[in-house]
Design a protein around this motif. Structure first.
Motif, short mmCIF file in Angstrom:
data_model
loop_
_atom_site.label_atom_id
_atom_site.label_comp_id
_atom_site.label_asym_id
_atom_site.label_seq_id
_atom_site.Cartn_x
_atom_site.Cartn_y
_atom_site.Cartn_z
N GLY A 21 -47.07 26.63 25.92
CA GLY A 21 -47.15 26.45 27.37
C GLY A 21 -46.13 25.47 27.91
O GLY A 21 -46.27 24.97 29.03
N ASP A 56 -47.48 32.57 33.85
CA ASP A 56 -48.58 33.55 33.77
C ASP A 56 -48.77 34.02 32.33
O ASP A 56 -49.91 34.17 31.87
CB ASP A 56 -48.31 34.74 34.68
N ALA A 59 -50.40 31.30 30.24
CA ALA A 59 -51.83 31.15 30.54
C ALA A 59 -52.71 32.04 29.67
O ALA A 59 -53.90 31.79 29.53
CB ALA A 59 -52.09 31.45 32.02
N LYS A 61 -52.43 32.19 26.54
CA LYS A 61 -52.42 31.56 25.21
C LYS A 61 -51.87 32.54 24.18
O LYS A 61 -52.54 32.92 23.22
CB LYS A 61 -53.81 31.07 24.80
N PRO A 91 -56.96 35.06 31.90
CA PRO A 91 -58.00 34.17 32.39
C PRO A 91 -59.37 34.83 32.60
O PRO A 91 -60.39 34.20 32.45
CB PRO A 91 -57.42 33.66 33.71
#
Length: 133
Positions: A21, A56, A59, A61, A91
């Motif tokens: 990240g 994005d 996010a 992972k 998410p």
């Protein structure tokens, strides 16, 4: 051989930074104005837009893996080719899976560092379209 390793290091460092990240680290792998194809046929050369898209992706992972890497260097230019895959979780807890053939063009900078100026993780897209016809 040293140049090939340096090119591969740029690719793997960018990937590791995406997995962590670290968006600054991801963006540091690209020349200013680099063209990135997050979607087939839709290059993004705006660094702000690219950073948002990478954010994005980060996010989710992501866990990225590569097949065999091919690196070709001539003078101050290089091409990197490799099959790749990525798994992550959006998410909303949806699994995200993608992959393809990455084709990246890199240029040696005046300080000796290699940076990407073109990154197409969908390099096989045209082949898949041709097979379908």
């Amino acid at each position: 051989m040293e140049d090939k390793q340096a090119v591969l290091s740029t690719i793997l460092t960018m990937t590791a930074n995406l997995e962590k990240g670290d968006l600054d680290g991801v963006m540091a792998s690209y020349e200013p104005g680099a063209s990135i194809l997050f979607e087939p046929g839709q290059p993004v050369a705006d660094a702000t837009a690219a950073r948002q898209i990478f954010g994005d992706l980060a996010a989710t992972k992501p866990a990225v893996h590569y097949g065999e890497h091919e690196v070709y260097v001539t003078g101050d230019m290089a091409v990197h080719l490799a099959p790749w895959g990525m798994r992550g979780t959006a998410p909303g807890c949806e699994d995200v899976t993608m992959g393809g053939l990455t084709v990246a063009v890199l240029r040696r900078q005046p300080d000796g560092k290699w940076l990407m100026l073109f990154d197409n993780p969908h390099g096989a897209h045209g082949l898949e379209t041709a097979k379908a016809e």
